[in-house]
Structures are given as structure tokens and as C-alpha cells.
Design a protein around this motif. Structure first.
Motif, short mmCIF file in Angstrom:
data_model
loop_
_atom_site.label_atom_id
_atom_site.label_comp_id
_atom_site.label_asym_id
_atom_site.label_seq_id
_atom_site.Cartn_x
_atom_site.Cartn_y
_atom_site.Cartn_z
N ALA A 193 2.45 11.71 2.62
CA ALA A 193 1.92 11.12 3.85
C ALA A 193 1.62 12.12 4.96
CB ALA A 193 2.87 10.04 4.38
N THR A 222 0.85 -1.19 0.00
CA THR A 222 0.00 0.00 0.00
C THR A 222 0.88 1.24 0.00
OG1 THR A 222 -1.70 -1.21 1.22
CG2 THR A 222 -1.88 1.18 1.20
N LEU A 261 -4.72 2.82 8.52
CA LEU A 261 -4.44 1.51 7.90
C LEU A 261 -3.96 0.52 8.95
CD1 LEU A 261 -2.58 2.63 4.67
CD2 LEU A 261 -4.56 1.10 4.71
N GLU A 301 1.16 5.39 0.43
CA GLU A 301 0.58 6.65 0.86
C GLU A 301 1.51 7.78 0.43
OE1 GLU A 301 -1.00 9.45 4.47
OE2 GLU A 301 -0.12 7.53 5.03
N GLY A 314 0.64 11.37 8.74
CA GLY A 314 0.47 9.93 8.88
C GLY A 314 -0.92 9.47 9.29
N LEU A 374 7.09 10.49 10.81
CA LEU A 374 6.49 9.31 10.19
C LEU A 374 7.33 8.05 10.40
CD1 LEU A 374 5.32 10.89 6.83
CD2 LEU A 374 3.84 10.01 8.64
N LEU A 377 3.58 -1.06 3.93
CA LEU A 377 3.20 0.32 3.69
C LEU A 377 4.41 1.13 3.22
CD1 LEU A 377 1.18 2.69 3.98
CD2 LEU A 377 1.82 2.79 6.40
N THR A 378 4.23 1.88 2.16
CA THR A 378 5.26 2.81 1.69
C THR A 378 4.71 4.22 1.85
OG1 THR A 378 6.11 1.21 0.10
CG2 THR A 378 6.66 3.53 -0.28
N MET A 379 5.36 5.02 2.68
CA MET A 379 4.95 6.41 2.88
C MET A 379 6.01 7.31 2.23
SD MET A 379 3.75 6.42 6.88
CE MET A 379 5.21 5.58 7.47
N ALA A 419 -1.92 6.45 7.26
CA ALA A 419 -1.09 5.30 7.66
C ALA A 419 -1.55 4.74 9.01
CB ALA A 419 0.37 5.70 7.73
N ARG A 420 -1.83 5.62 9.95
CA ARG A 420 -2.31 5.17 11.27
C ARG A 420 -3.65 4.45 11.15
NH1 ARG A 420 -0.13 10.07 12.45
NH2 ARG A 420 1.59 10.07 13.91
N PRO A 457 2.35 -2.53 8.86
CA PRO A 457 3.21 -1.40 8.53
C PRO A 457 4.36 -1.81 7.60
CG PRO A 457 3.37 -1.95 10.88
CD PRO A 457 2.33 -2.83 10.28
#
Length: 184
Positions: free
Chosen positions: A55, A50, A64, A52, A58, A87, A74-76, A61-62, A71
Motif C-alpha cells: 500500500a 478490496t 478508493l 491493496e 496509501g 496508513l 479495504l485491506t491494506m 486507498a485514498r 474503508p
């Protein structure tokens, strides 16, 4: 034993970290309830990479992670120094401009899920860059992008999920909506 009128010392309290972000960054913090709904619109939890982009603080992200997403998948991406540093407490962060990064990895990176609240002034550029990275990534289900965009944004593949009230963001009165784009 305390004397009459003597007050016990208060315990030291830690306040929340406050980060000042320049208005030019267009960092509009997605409210928790909106972020949770956006995550729901992505679909069920699974082993999906996934993205974001942009970001910010965040919030997405939080949401998710709170819903059970890993985590580690996840790519932020965030270009603001202080936000990127913050982040890193959530998960891996690429510190840089999303538009530049997307151009660098186009054709080499694919994300079955993208969730975003892009800068509104450059929403078309950010959506185009994100869509260039949207792909099934070996999954049978359609690749899904969920975004919070200005109500004026239109895309032929977009499904409008909800229009948000103008007071959604505490710092700006912006008319926004949540959209979803699915690709097979």
C-alpha cells in the motif's frame, strides 16, 4: 494597536508529514490522477472487499475512499514501519510482507477487487500472489484486478488500459502501463 512598521505575528502552520523511504522499498507514489483512473477501471462502487497489497503511502486507498468505497471493506498491506503507521489513519493495515501474507491466506481469503502498484523488480511474484487471492467472493460480477506495472510486464489475461508517460513518477523515469484482469 501596533506601532508603525510592527508586523502582526504569523499563525502557526502545520506542514505535511514527510516520511523518508529507502530506495530499496521501491515505493513509487502513484499520482492522484492516475490513482483515480485506476479506481474507475475497477468498476462501480459496491460492497466489494478490496485489497491493496504493498500500500505504500496509501494513494490508491485514498482514491478508493474518495470515490465512495468504504474503508471498512479495504485491506491494506505494507511492510515498511513508518508507512504502515501512517496508513492506519486511513483504515485497517496488515503490517508485513505481502508475498508472505498471500501465501499464509491462500485458499482462505478471496478478494473480488484488487488494486495495486507493486514493486517493479518483483512484479511477477507480486502479480502471481495477488492473482492467487482474486475471486468473486459471492458476487455475480467478475473479480477485477487493476495494476500499474512496467510496460514489459505481460500476462495472458491482462487487458492493457493505458500506457503512462515516462515522467509519471517524480522519483524515477519508469515506463509503465495500467492493466486489468477480470475473472468470472
Amino acid at each position: 494597536m501596533r506601532k508603525r512598521g510592527e508586523v502582526a505575528p504569523l499563525e502557526k502552520m502545520e506542514g505535511p508529514e514527510i516520511i523518508t523511504v529507502d530506495r530499496a522499498t521501491e515505493c513509487h507514489v502513484t499520482p492522484d490522477d492516475v490513482a483515480a483512473r485506476m479506481v474507475d477501471y475497477l468498476g462501480p462502487v459496491g460492497d466489494y472487499l478490496t485489497l491493496e497489497p504493498s500500500a505504500g503511502t496509501g494513494q490508491l486507498a485514498r482514491a478508493l475512499i474518495a470515490s465512495g468505497h468504504s474503508p471498512q471493506e479495504l485491506t491494506m498491506i505494507e511492510r515498511h514501519h513508518a508507512l504502515a503507521a501512517m496508513l492506519r489513519r486511513i483504515g485497517p493495515v496488515i503490517h508485513g510482507c505481502f508475498l508472505e501474507w498471500a501465501e499464509e491466506v491462500k485458499g482462505r481469503a478471496e478478494f473480488p477487487r484488487i488494486i495495486m502498484n507493486p514493486p517493479f523488480r518483483e512484479v511477477r511474484k507480486h502479480m502471481t500472489a495477488a492473482l492467487s487471492l482474486l475471486g468473486r467472493g459471492g458476487h455475480d460480477e467478475p473479480a477485477t484486478l487493476v495494476a500499474l506495472v512496467p510496460v514489459t510486464f505481460d500476462h495472458p489475461e491482462a487487458e492493457e488500459l493505458e500506457v503512462l508517460p515516462p515522467d509519471t513518477f517524480s522519483t524515477a523515469r519508469v515506463h509503465t502501463k495500467i492493466i486489468r484482469i477480470r475473472r468470472t
